[in-house]
Write a protein that holds these residues in place. Structure first.
Motif, short mmCIF file in Angstrom:
data_model
loop_
_atom_site.label_atom_id
_atom_site.label_comp_id
_atom_site.label_asym_id
_atom_site.label_seq_id
_atom_site.Cartn_x
_atom_site.Cartn_y
_atom_site.Cartn_z
N TRP A 30 0.86 -1.21 0.00
CA TRP A 30 0.00 0.00 0.00
C TRP A 30 0.87 1.23 0.00
CZ3 TRP A 30 1.11 2.88 4.23
CH2 TRP A 30 1.56 2.24 5.38
N VAL A 31 0.22 2.33 -0.38
CA VAL A 31 0.83 3.65 -0.30
C VAL A 31 -0.24 4.59 0.25
CG1 VAL A 31 0.27 4.19 -2.70
CG2 VAL A 31 2.00 5.53 -1.53
N ALA A 32 0.16 5.49 1.12
CA ALA A 32 -0.77 6.44 1.73
C ALA A 32 -0.16 7.83 1.72
CB ALA A 32 -1.09 6.00 3.16
N VAL A 50 1.11 1.48 -6.48
CA VAL A 50 1.15 2.40 -7.64
C VAL A 50 0.51 3.73 -7.26
CG1 VAL A 50 0.37 2.83 -10.01
CG2 VAL A 50 1.10 0.52 -9.29
N VAL A 51 1.20 4.81 -7.64
CA VAL A 51 0.64 6.16 -7.47
C VAL A 51 0.16 6.67 -8.83
CG1 VAL A 51 1.09 8.54 -6.81
CG2 VAL A 51 2.08 6.68 -5.48
N VAL A 52 -1.10 7.08 -8.89
CA VAL A 52 -1.68 7.64 -10.14
C VAL A 52 -1.82 9.15 -9.96
CG1 VAL A 52 -3.57 7.58 -11.79
CG2 VAL A 52 -2.93 5.49 -10.53
N PRO A 53 -0.92 9.95 -10.59
CA PRO A 53 -1.01 11.41 -10.40
C PRO A 53 -2.18 11.99 -11.19
CG PRO A 53 0.78 10.89 -11.90
CD PRO A 53 0.26 9.57 -11.41
N PRO A 69 0.66 6.55 -14.24
CA PRO A 69 0.69 5.69 -13.05
C PRO A 69 2.08 5.11 -12.84
CG PRO A 69 -1.31 5.30 -14.32
CD PRO A 69 -0.46 6.20 -15.15
N THR A 70 2.60 5.24 -11.62
CA THR A 70 3.99 4.89 -11.36
C THR A 70 4.10 3.99 -10.13
OG1 THR A 70 4.66 7.03 -12.27
CG2 THR A 70 6.28 5.85 -10.93
N GLU A 123 -3.49 0.08 -2.55
CA GLU A 123 -2.51 -0.47 -3.49
C GLU A 123 -2.32 0.47 -4.69
OE1 GLU A 123 -3.56 -4.39 -4.70
OE2 GLU A 123 -3.53 -5.22 -2.68
N ARG A 124 -3.38 1.15 -5.05
CA ARG A 124 -3.32 2.09 -6.20
C ARG A 124 -3.90 3.42 -5.70
NH1 ARG A 124 -2.68 1.00 -11.62
NH2 ARG A 124 -3.47 2.58 -13.09
#
Length: 602
Positions: A30-32, A50-53, A69-70, A123-124
């Motif tokens: 995960w990313v927060a 994944v980070v979607v700017p 998406p990165t 996760e995204r």
């Protein structure tokens, strides 16, 4: 235009990801984003979050900008910066077509401030900034007043509205200046209280004609109210936003005129019958006249026994009009027989059932001479040109080279307007050929004056005032001939020989035709037979079944610019002229349809 505004949300512009965070859930991915920082968690071998700017932000991974998406890892340095915007507004002032309103249209400026809220572990992670929009006016009262001054808007300015423009927060239209509209008056109203239709023909069952009772006329009696006028009210002027005066709709009063057989009330607002007879209504511009015409029927010929018949009304003649006699009426004239070496004149239309031989027929007005009107119109323009040139020469010539006025007149005529001499002579010739009954009082003297000053003795002109007075005389006669044709009265007959036909309206020759005849018509001319020898001058269309003759007798047809000439058959030595363009037939032609455009090309 987009702007980076790190000062607006300072904490967001210094974000740095703390990716080395211990987690109790090391097996989760995960990313927060919390309190302006990224937190990342994943198994050592992945998978990676994944980070979607989203839009309107700048996302970097290890200093490199990412737009797609990165995937990110705990060892990456994550940074994000929101992008703020400022959209400049616009404004304009439009003056209404009537000049009575100045409308200010405003699109406000928009200030957009963005920030990132906290995002829960995922996760995204979709990074989408939130935004705060602030609206503000794109102009100040001083800027508005400066523009009003530039546009010359000075009247009816709404000062409170002008001051309020600094508070505009949304698309707005404001009237910032109002003029004062004119107050239109009320036109006078006329009530005609009697039937105005023409007389009706009475048809008898046994087929016989009683000439005394041939027509049914509208009849009124003394004391009857014929016309009533409700007076109007004058309007008041207004003023537009530029301070210009706006005139109200033109107020045209109506004058009631009592003709013969009627009286006018003391306040001028009623016409009342004073005698018994047929009322006739005439309108001359803003004048309304009513007169009562009794009618006259004459059974038999107009000859030595009856004498001339001159009558203020309609005239019915059952027989002939004999040599040397005249019939003159103020209404319509109808003649059942022949008119020979005689004169028939009517203010209204003329119908002749027989032939016309060596006679003068006038319907409407004796001054309804289209040829004279054509010539005097040309003289009016030429004389104005002559005086204009002379005035220029007087003003610019050195004193030692100045000629006498008479010499200047002759020089300018010879060099600049030579056609004026020819047209003066044509005008004088036309006047001299007119029968006495057709020649208005003073016209001969006017023609002589023209000829003396412009042809015979131009050197005798002593001062410019003489020429200016001559121009006034020309204008007077031009108006006289032009106005005389506004009342349309027709001539209808079967045949004419060696005659002079004058009508303010149309001329119809329904029988065999015309020979050696002069026709002047304020309207159209229709010849259903032949026209051989003579001249036609009309202001409307011309139709001729057969023009000229096999022996080439001189025959001429003239009409004005917007009219057409239709001829079924034309012989040589005949001339058709429309305005200043003419065509001469050199051989027999058929099926002719001419207008000015065709003559220009011929």
């Amino acid at each position: 235009m987009n702007k980076k505004n790190p000062d607006m949300i300072a904490g967001f512009n210094e974000m740095c990801a703390d990716i080395n965070v211990n987690s109790d859930n090391k097996g989760e991915t995960w990313v927060a984003f919390e309190k302006g920082k990224f937190k990342v968690n994943h198994p050592s071998q992945g998978p990676f979050p994944v980070v979607v700017p989203g839009k309107n932000l700048l996302f970097k991974v290890n200093g490199e900008e990412k737009c797609e998406p990165t995937p990110v890892s705990m060892g990456d340095r994550l940074e994000v910066e929101v992008i703020n915007e400022y959209q400049k507004g616009s404004w304009s002032i439009e003056i209404s077509t009537d000049g009575l309103e100045a409308l200010l249209s405003v699109e406000p400026s928009v200030k957009i401030e963005r920030y990132l809220p906290d995002f829960s572990p995922a996760e995204r992670l979709h990074l989408e900034p939130l935004e705060i929009r602030t609206y503000e006016s794109p102009l100040t009262p001083d800027e508005l007043l400066s523009e009003l001054k530039k546009l010359n808007i000075s009247y009816g300015i709404d000062w409170p509205a002008c001051v309020s423009v600094s508070n505009i927060k949304e698309p707005t239209k404001i009237i910032v200046a109002r003029g004062r509209p004119p107050e239109h008056g009320i036109d006078p109203r006329i009530e005609i209280l009697f039937p105005t239709e023409e007389k009706e023909v009475v048809h008898f069952e046994d087929g016989k004609v009683d000439f005394k009772n041939r027509f049914k006329f509208t009849c009124v009696y003394p004391g009857e109210l014929l016309v009533k006028k409700t007076p109007g009210i004058q309007g008041k002027p207004g003023i537009d936003v530029k301070g210009q005066v706006i005139l109200p709709r033109e107020f045209v009063d109506i004058e009631l005129v009592s003709g013969s057989g009627t009286v006018l009330s003391s306040d001028g607002n009623m016409i009342i019958a004073a005698s018994q007879g047929r009322p006739v209504l005439h309108k001359y511009g803003n004048r309304v006249e009513v007169k009562i015409l009794p009618y006259l029927e004459h059974f038999g010929d107009v000859n030595m026994e009856s004498g001339n018949i001159h009558f203020s009304g309609d005239i019915l003649i059952s027989g002939d009009v004999k040599d040397g006699f005249s019939v003159i009426g103020a209404g319509k004239v109808k003649i059942g027989g022949i008119v020979s070496h005689a004169t028939v004149k009517a203010e209204d239309s003329i119908t002749i059932n027989g032939n016309v031989i060596s006679s003068t027929i006038v319907a409407g007005n004796e001054a309804s001479n289209t040829n004279l009107l054509r010539l005097i119109k040309k003289l009016k323009d030429q004389l104005q040109k002559l005086v204009s040139i002379i005035n220029q020469l007087i003003n610019v010539a050195p004193e030692e080279y100045k000629y006498s006025l008479g010499s200047l007149v002759k020089i300018v005529i010879d060099s600049k307007v030579p056609e004026i001499s020819r047209d003066v002579e044509s005008f004088s010739s036309e006047v001299s050929k007119m029968p006495d009954i057709l020649r208005p009082t003073g016209l001969t003297q006017f023609a002589e004056k023209l000829e003396n000053m412009l042809v015979k003795a131009p050197l005798s002109v002593k001062n410019i005032l003489e020429l200016e007075n001559l121009i006034k005389d020309v204008f007077k006669w031009y108006q006289f001939f032009n106005t005389s044709q506004k009342s349309k009265s027709d001539i209808r007959m079967k045949y004419a020989l060696n005659s002079n036909l004058v009508a303010t309206g149309n001329v119809y020759v329904t029988g065999h035709g015309c020979y050696n005849t002069m026709i002047n018509a304020g309207g159209r001319v229709d010849i259903y037979g032949v026209f051989r020898g003579g001249e036609i001058y009309a202001r409307g269309d011309i139709y001729i079944k057969e023009l000229g003759s096999e022996v080439g007798v001189n025959t001429r047809v003239y009409t004005e610019m917007n009219s057409k000439v239709v001829i079924e058959k034309a012989y040589y030595n005949t001339i058709v002229q429309i305005d200043k363009y003419s065509y001469k037939f050199d051989n027999i032609s058929e099926g002719i349809n001419l207008d000015i455009e065709k003559l220009k090309k011929s």
